[in-house]
Scaffold this motif. Sequence first.
Motif, PDB file in Angstrom:
ATOM      1  N   MET A 268      11.839   1.111   2.502  1.00 35.05           N
ATOM      2  CA  MET A 268      11.168   1.248   1.213  1.00 35.05           C
ATOM      3  C   MET A 268      10.812   2.704   0.924  1.00 35.05           C
ATOM      4  N   ARG A 269      10.230   3.367   1.926  1.00 34.91           N
ATOM      5  CA  ARG A 269       9.822   4.754   1.704  1.00 34.91           C
ATOM      6  C   ARG A 269      11.021   5.632   1.375  1.00 34.91           C
ATOM      7  N   THR A 270      12.146   5.371   2.033  1.00 33.61           N
ATOM      8  CA  THR A 270      13.351   6.147   1.760  1.00 33.61           C
ATOM      9  C   THR A 270      13.817   5.950   0.334  1.00 33.61           C
ATOM     10  N   LEU A 271      13.784   4.698  -0.139  1.00 29.00           N
ATOM     11  CA  LEU A 271      14.204   4.425  -1.507  1.00 29.00           C
ATOM     12  C   LEU A 271      13.286   5.093  -2.514  1.00 29.00           C
ATOM     13  N   LEU A 272      11.979   5.000  -2.271  1.00 21.32           N
ATOM     14  CA  LEU A 272      11.042   5.618  -3.204  1.00 21.32           C
ATOM     15  C   LEU A 272      11.226   7.118  -3.250  1.00 21.32           C
ATOM     16  N   LEU A 273      11.538   7.716  -2.110  1.00 20.42           N
ATOM     17  CA  LEU A 273      11.784   9.153  -2.088  1.00 20.42           C
ATOM     18  C   LEU A 273      13.063   9.487  -2.832  1.00 20.42           C
ATOM     19  N   THR A 274      14.095   8.661  -2.656  1.00 25.27           N
ATOM     20  CA  THR A 274      15.372   8.895  -3.323  1.00 25.27           C
ATOM     21  C   THR A 274      15.237   8.789  -4.831  1.00 25.27           C
TER      22      THR A 274
ATOM     23  N   ASN B 229       5.769   9.223   9.717  1.00 24.87           N
ATOM     24  CA  ASN B 229       5.925  10.546   9.111  1.00 24.87           C
ATOM     25  C   ASN B 229       5.768  10.544   7.599  1.00 24.87           C
ATOM     26  N   GLY B 230       5.246   9.454   7.054  1.00 28.19           N
ATOM     27  CA  GLY B 230       5.066   9.417   5.603  1.00 28.19           C
ATOM     28  C   GLY B 230       3.824   8.640   5.217  1.00 28.19           C
ATOM     29  N   ILE B 231       3.197   9.041   4.135  1.00 29.45           N
ATOM     30  CA  ILE B 231       2.050   8.327   3.598  1.00 29.45           C
ATOM     31  C   ILE B 231       2.383   7.836   2.194  1.00 29.45           C
ATOM     32  N   PRO B 232       1.736   6.746   1.738  1.00 28.30           N
ATOM     33  CA  PRO B 232       0.641   6.034   2.382  1.00 28.30           C
ATOM     34  C   PRO B 232       1.117   5.208   3.569  1.00 28.30           C
ATOM     35  N   CYS B 233       0.250   5.097   4.548  1.00 26.48           N
ATOM     36  CA  CYS B 233       0.541   4.271   5.716  1.00 26.48           C
ATOM     37  C   CYS B 233      -0.743   3.579   6.138  1.00 26.48           C
ATOM     38  N   SER B 234      -0.671   2.290   6.395  1.00 24.12           N
ATOM     39  CA  SER B 234      -1.866   1.519   6.725  1.00 24.12           C
ATOM     40  C   SER B 234      -1.790   0.963   8.139  1.00 24.12           C
ATOM     41  N   PHE B 235      -2.968   0.851   8.746  1.00 25.78           N
ATOM     42  CA  PHE B 235      -3.126   0.267  10.081  1.00 25.78           C
ATOM     43  C   PHE B 235      -4.129  -0.875   9.945  1.00 25.78           C
ATOM     44  N   VAL B 236      -3.732  -2.080  10.344  1.00 26.21           N
ATOM     45  CA  VAL B 236      -4.636  -3.228  10.313  1.00 26.21           C
ATOM     46  C   VAL B 236      -5.178  -3.453  11.720  1.00 26.21           C
ATOM     47  N   ILE B 237      -6.498  -3.485  11.831  1.00 33.37           N
ATOM     48  CA  ILE B 237      -7.149  -3.771  13.112  1.00 33.37           C
ATOM     49  C   ILE B 237      -7.683  -5.192  13.052  1.00 33.37           C
ATOM     50  N   GLY B 238      -7.231  -6.041  13.970  1.00 33.23           N
ATOM     51  CA  GLY B 238      -7.602  -7.450  13.952  1.00 33.23           C
ATOM     52  C   GLY B 238      -8.952  -7.728  14.565  1.00 33.23           C
ATOM     53  N   LYS B 239      -9.325  -9.004  14.562  1.00 36.01           N
ATOM     54  CA  LYS B 239     -10.623  -9.423  15.090  1.00 36.01           C
ATOM     55  C   LYS B 239     -10.765  -9.122  16.577  1.00 36.01           C
ATOM     56  N   ASP B 240      -9.637  -9.023  17.272  1.00 33.67           N
ATOM     57  CA  ASP B 240      -9.676  -8.732  18.714  1.00 33.67           C
ATOM     58  C   ASP B 240      -9.813  -7.244  18.998  1.00 33.67           C
ATOM     59  N   GLY B 241      -9.931  -6.421  17.943  1.00 36.37           N
ATOM     60  CA  GLY B 241     -10.088  -4.989  18.126  1.00 36.37           C
ATOM     61  C   GLY B 241      -8.797  -4.264  18.427  1.00 36.37           C
ATOM     62  N   LYS B 242      -7.646  -4.928  18.229  1.00 30.90           N
ATOM     63  CA  LYS B 242      -6.343  -4.321  18.479  1.00 30.90           C
ATOM     64  C   LYS B 242      -5.591  -4.116  17.163  1.00 30.90           C
ATOM     65  N   ILE B 243      -4.669  -3.160  17.170  1.00 30.12           N
ATOM     66  CA  ILE B 243      -3.842  -2.914  15.986  1.00 30.12           C
ATOM     67  C   ILE B 243      -2.867  -4.072  15.807  1.00 30.12           C
TER      68      ILE B 243
ATOM     69  N   TYR C  55      -0.945  -4.380  12.740  1.00 30.69           N
ATOM     70  CA  TYR C  55       0.138  -4.009  11.812  1.00 30.69           C
ATOM     71  C   TYR C  55       0.077  -2.526  11.537  1.00 30.69           C
ATOM     72  N   ILE C  56       1.246  -1.908  11.456  1.00 32.49           N
ATOM     73  CA  ILE C  56       1.382  -0.509  11.044  1.00 32.49           C
ATOM     74  C   ILE C  56       2.488  -0.459  10.000  1.00 32.49           C
ATOM     75  N   GLY C  57       2.177   0.020   8.802  1.00 31.13           N
ATOM     76  CA  GLY C  57       3.229   0.097   7.795  1.00 31.13           C
ATOM     77  C   GLY C  57       2.694   0.341   6.399  1.00 31.13           C
ATOM     78  N   HIS C  58       3.578   0.182   5.418  1.00 35.33           N
ATOM     79  CA  HIS C  58       3.247   0.454   4.023  1.00 35.33           C
ATOM     80  C   HIS C  58       2.210  -0.547   3.520  1.00 35.33           C
ATOM     81  N   PRO C  59       1.217  -0.069   2.763  1.00 36.67           N
ATOM     82  CA  PRO C  59       0.182  -0.982   2.253  1.00 36.67           C
ATOM     83  C   PRO C  59       0.686  -2.021   1.266  1.00 36.67           C
ATOM     84  N   LEU C  60       1.906  -1.877   0.753  1.00 37.63           N
ATOM     85  CA  LEU C  60       2.454  -2.912  -0.122  1.00 37.63           C
ATOM     86  C   LEU C  60       2.478  -4.276   0.562  1.00 37.63           C
TER      87      LEU C  60
END
Length: 397
Positions: free
Chosen positions: A1-7, A143-157, A159-164
């Motif tokens: 997705m990020r590549t397409l948006l950049l293109t 290497n690109g933003i926006p980028c989101s990190f979801v931290i779950g109830k167990d205190g671990k990451i 998801y890592i990826g686009h906020p879409l």
Amino acid sequence: MRTLLLTLAVALIGGARLSAADEPKPADTQPTLKVGDAPPPLKATKWLAGSEVKAFESGKVYVVEFWATWCGPCVVMMPHLGDIQEELAGKVTVIGFTAKDASNTPERVSEFVKKRGNKLGYTIAYADDRETYDAYMKASGQNGIPCSFVIGKDGKIAYIGHPLFLDEVLPKVLAGTWDAAKGAPELEAADKLWDETYSALMKPGDPAAQLKQWEEFSAKWPRLAADPYMTSARLKLLVAAKRFAEAQKLAETVVTKAAKRNDVAALGTVADAVSADAAAGQADLAAVGVKAAESALAIDGETATALIRVIKAHAVAGNAAKVKELGPKAVTAAEKEVTGDKDAIGTLRVAAAHLAAGDKAKAKAAAEKAIGMVDAQNAGLKKYIEDQAKKYVGESK
């Protein structure tokens, strides 16, 4: 997705799509921060909106999204993050984290947040160093933003990826049914289909057929089909297909929602879409375009882009007096925004201002000047400038 948006990205010249933001990717590095790991602590200099998050508490879900004031797609996604925070209040804490760089100064960040006020709707943190940014972004190989990190109830990451994709991830994380090993491939497939669909919507073609393609994508991924990018493309296609009643309904919905978040990007896409030639003669639709353009101007101030957009909207609505009044202001603003004798993008914006004001000769001269500013060795930028200049000078030699 990020590549397409950049293109597909283009600079903001009188209103256009927002670009993706990438940084150089380090060579031969392996991520040291992955899904399943504990997240690094957040070390912020200032908490500009919302309450300070001193630590990630067990049993709670967090979203940490990295952004910058200069990043167009980050700005596009901000209202979406506000909607998520509102919808999942008490269940999820959304944090927008931004760090200082040459263009993302504390003054610019503070001004940006102040301009949008509490309408952003979620927590904003700023750091005057890159420690937290690097601990998340560089460590995870992003290497690109926006980028989101979801931290779950167990205190671990989780998801890592686009906020879409947060609309797909967060409900499962909250329900305890998110399986990264299974979910990641599904999102990759959705991402690929999103790229294919969006690319098809943005290319010249049969608007009716393109809208049918959007409908097919929507049947599979309804939440992704309603994201800001897809909505903008769909609105333009509805106008091109002369489905004006549907276009007006969608435009009014977007404008109402945008007002809630001071969403300049969404207001701009509405104004641009309904100011297209295909909308000529549609008074009610043109009135929505004027409202959207004027609202964006009120939020962003008299920038060249905002003024050009308002002029175009008034021109479609037949308000010749407003075009005459605002034309000189747009030209003056555009000329002030040119940063030097090599600023081809800024000079093209001057051309756009002259054209909006009705002076085709000066628009052509400015566009030709912009072409001459780009070194022939910079082939990508050269082609882009020449392609954009065709609006003012015709085919480039």
